[in-house]
Scaffold this motif. Structure first.
Motif, PDB file in Angstrom:
ATOM      1  N   CYS A   1      52.457   0.812  -4.385  1.00 26.65           N
ATOM      2  CA  CYS A   1      53.806   1.547  -4.758  1.00 26.65           C
ATOM      3  C   CYS A   1      54.116   1.526  -6.270  1.00 26.65           C
ATOM      4  N   ASP A   2      53.576   0.323  -6.859  1.00 33.83           N
ATOM      5  CA  ASP A   2      54.082  -0.030  -8.550  1.00 33.83           C
ATOM      6  C   ASP A   2      53.023   0.523  -9.322  1.00 33.83           C
ATOM      7  N   LEU A   3      52.072   1.564  -8.715  1.00 31.02           N
ATOM      8  CA  LEU A   3      50.833   2.277  -9.511  1.00 31.02           C
ATOM      9  C   LEU A   3      51.609   2.808 -10.680  1.00 31.02           C
ATOM     10  N   ALA A   4      52.587   3.853 -10.412  1.00 35.26           N
ATOM     11  CA  ALA A   4      52.962   4.793 -11.334  1.00 35.26           C
ATOM     12  C   ALA A   4      53.826   4.047 -12.515  1.00 35.26           C
ATOM     13  N   ALA A   5      54.499   3.106 -12.381  1.00 36.25           N
ATOM     14  CA  ALA A   5      55.309   2.392 -13.356  1.00 36.25           C
ATOM     15  C   ALA A   5      54.302   1.310 -14.016  1.00 36.25           C
ATOM     16  N   THR A   6      53.355   0.864 -13.331  1.00 36.49           N
ATOM     17  CA  THR A   6      52.338   0.047 -14.051  1.00 36.49           C
ATOM     18  C   THR A   6      51.335   0.968 -14.965  1.00 36.49           C
ATOM     19  N   ARG A   7      50.870   2.164 -14.478  1.00 39.67           N
ATOM     20  CA  ARG A   7      50.211   2.950 -15.649  1.00 39.67           C
ATOM     21  C   ARG A   7      51.163   3.200 -16.724  1.00 39.67           C
ATOM     22  N   ALA A   8      52.465   3.390 -16.547  1.00 42.09           N
ATOM     23  CA  ALA A   8      53.177   3.877 -17.617  1.00 42.09           C
ATOM     24  C   ALA A   8      53.363   2.770 -18.547  1.00 42.09           C
ATOM     25  N   TRP A   9      53.435   1.604 -18.144  1.00 41.54           N
ATOM     26  CA  TRP A   9      53.463   0.430 -18.977  1.00 41.54           C
ATOM     27  C   TRP A   9      52.267   0.323 -19.879  1.00 41.54           C
ATOM     28  N   LEU A  10      51.123   0.549 -19.018  1.00 44.43           N
ATOM     29  CA  LEU A  10      49.957   0.335 -19.787  1.00 44.43           C
ATOM     30  C   LEU A  10      49.795   1.507 -21.042  1.00 44.43           C
ATOM     31  N   ALA A  11      50.145   2.816 -20.555  1.00 40.27           N
ATOM     32  CA  ALA A  11      50.053   3.966 -21.486  1.00 40.27           C
ATOM     33  C   ALA A  11      50.835   3.530 -22.824  1.00 40.27           C
ATOM     34  N   GLU A  12      51.998   2.836 -22.682  1.00 37.39           N
ATOM     35  CA  GLU A  12      52.974   2.567 -23.470  1.00 37.39           C
ATOM     36  C   GLU A  12      52.333   1.363 -24.660  1.00 37.39           C
ATOM     37  N   HIS A  13      51.412   0.628 -23.955  1.00 34.74           N
ATOM     38  CA  HIS A  13      50.640  -0.333 -24.784  1.00 34.74           C
ATOM     39  C   HIS A  13      49.248  -0.253 -24.997  1.00 34.74           C
ATOM     40  N   GLY A  14      49.029   1.177 -25.237  1.00 31.73           N
ATOM     41  CA  GLY A  14      47.480   1.484 -25.536  1.00 31.73           C
ATOM     42  C   GLY A  14      46.388   1.441 -24.498  1.00 31.73           C
ATOM     43  N   LEU A  15      46.848   1.135 -23.279  1.00 29.87           N
ATOM     44  CA  LEU A  15      45.565   1.122 -22.128  1.00 29.87           C
ATOM     45  C   LEU A  15      45.785   2.048 -21.364  1.00 29.87           C
ATOM     46  N   GLY A  16      46.233   3.238 -21.435  1.00 31.62           N
ATOM     47  CA  GLY A  16      46.719   4.258 -20.437  1.00 31.62           C
ATOM     48  C   GLY A  16      45.160   4.720 -19.827  1.00 31.62           C
ATOM     49  N   THR A  17      44.115   4.662 -20.575  1.00 32.19           N
ATOM     50  CA  THR A  17      42.973   5.231 -19.978  1.00 32.19           C
ATOM     51  C   THR A  17      42.162   4.152 -19.053  1.00 32.19           C
ATOM     52  N   VAL A  18      42.538   2.944 -19.166  1.00 31.70           N
ATOM     53  CA  VAL A  18      42.131   1.904 -18.296  1.00 31.70           C
ATOM     54  C   VAL A  18      42.296   2.241 -16.723  1.00 31.70           C
ATOM     55  N   PRO A  19      41.015   2.147 -15.931  1.00 34.04           N
ATOM     56  CA  PRO A  19      41.363   2.668 -14.302  1.00 34.04           C
ATOM     57  C   PRO A  19      42.078   1.126 -13.812  1.00 34.04           C
ATOM     58  N   VAL A  20      43.199   1.352 -12.993  1.00 30.86           N
ATOM     59  CA  VAL A  20      43.758   0.340 -12.364  1.00 30.86           C
ATOM     60  C   VAL A  20      43.463   0.609 -10.729  1.00 30.86           C
ATOM     61  N   TYR A  21      43.206  -0.615 -10.201  1.00 29.19           N
ATOM     62  CA  TYR A  21      43.079  -0.714  -8.856  1.00 29.19           C
ATOM     63  C   TYR A  21      44.113  -1.762  -8.241  1.00 29.19           C
ATOM     64  N   ALA A  22      44.886  -1.304  -7.850  1.00 29.23           N
ATOM     65  CA  ALA A  22      46.069  -1.864  -7.045  1.00 29.23           C
ATOM     66  C   ALA A  22      45.909  -2.221  -5.377  1.00 29.23           C
ATOM     67  N   ARG A  23      46.607  -3.537  -5.118  1.00 32.60           N
ATOM     68  CA  ARG A  23      46.588  -3.786  -3.924  1.00 32.60           C
ATOM     69  C   ARG A  23      47.206  -2.838  -2.871  1.00 32.60           C
TER      70      ARG A  23
END
Length: 268
Positions: free
Chosen positions: A178-200
């Motif tokens: 449920c935190d994926l959207a916020a997490t991806r937005a944070w990563l994109a803001e810090h230059g890691l938006g293209t890195v795949p994320v696997y959450a619990r």
């Protein structure tokens, strides 16, 4: 193993990737029948080269592998199609061109065997919430506010990040889906938006985060994983013994590879 089961003498053929096959031991006198065995035909190039080498010397060759990738250019005489990613306990590299293509969107040559990295998020890339602070927030009912404030944190300095190739890296986190959207937005803001994320996944409790990470590591064939929590790192190492797991603490002197007892032959 094949020679032992068949009660046949064992000979060795050396065939470096992209090179020419040659005898690595004494050779049987031709003409005779040879069983050419390997664990897997991934691209099939090595097996094809070795088979051609032996047949060119006059041997009658039967090829045998435990598995072959359905995309292999060479299908052995005796083999089982690999149902998915195959990683043997003694190997730490990619073994299947089909897996490479699916996992890396075709950016990696099918002829390469390269490291594939997994990185924990909190404590490695982002500052972690201290356990005492987290427990206090849970008791006071302010956990949502604390988690929301996490999105305003700056990324850890580049000099403190693991030595990974981010083009061949995924993030495996204990944060819920449920935190994926916020997490991806944070990563994109810090230059890691293209890195795949696997959450619990939903339904898996926080205390099972290490098991979730280990399953994801095994499913993706991750060769190196960086975890910020020592206890989780040990549990991941136990559950995913073919992966090199590193504890990546806040201090440089707390960053090293860990081994769980079962991963080195003992009991946990």
């Amino acid at each position: 193993m094949a020679a032992h089961l068949l009660s046949l003498p064992l000979y060795a053929v050396d065939c470096p990737r992209g090179g020419k096959a040659r005898w690595h031991s004494a050779s049987p006198p031709p003409p005779c029948r040879i069983v050419l065995a390997d664990e897997i035909a991934a691209t099939g190039r090595t097996m094809a080269e070795a088979c051609g080498f032996l047949r060119g010397l006059g041997y009658d060759v039967l090829t045998l592998t435990l598995f072959h990738d359905p995309a292999s250019r060479f299908i052995p005489d005796l083999s089982i199609p690999a149902p998915a990613y195959i990683q043997f306990p003694w190997e730490f590299r990619d073994r299947s061109p089909g897996t490479l293509a699916a996992r890396m969107n075709g950016r990696v040559s099918h002829d390469s065997e390269e490291d594939f990295f997994g990185v924990d998020l909190d404590g490695v890339i982002a500052p972690d919430i201290r356990r005492r602070q987290y427990r206090r927030a849970v008791r006071s009912g302010e956990i949502d506010r604390l988690v929301a404030a996490r999105s305003k944190l700056a990324m850890n300095p580049q000099t403190s990040l693991p030595p990974v190739d981010w083009r061949r890296t995924v993030i495996v986190t204990g944060r819920p889906e449920c935190d994926l959207a916020a997490t991806r937005a944070w990563l994109a803001e810090h230059g890691l938006g293209t890195v795949p994320v696997y959450a619990r996944p939903e339904g898996i409790p926080p205390e099972a985060s290490a098991a979730h990470k280990a399953r994801t590591i095994a499913d993706l064939g991750i060769t190196h994983f960086y975890e910020s929590d020592l206890l989780q790192a040990l549990e991941i190492s136990r559950l995913a013994p073919a992966t090199a797991v590193y504890w990546w603490g806040r201090n440089p002197d707390r960053r090293f590879r860990v081994f769980a007892a079962s991963a080195i032959g003992g009991k946990s």
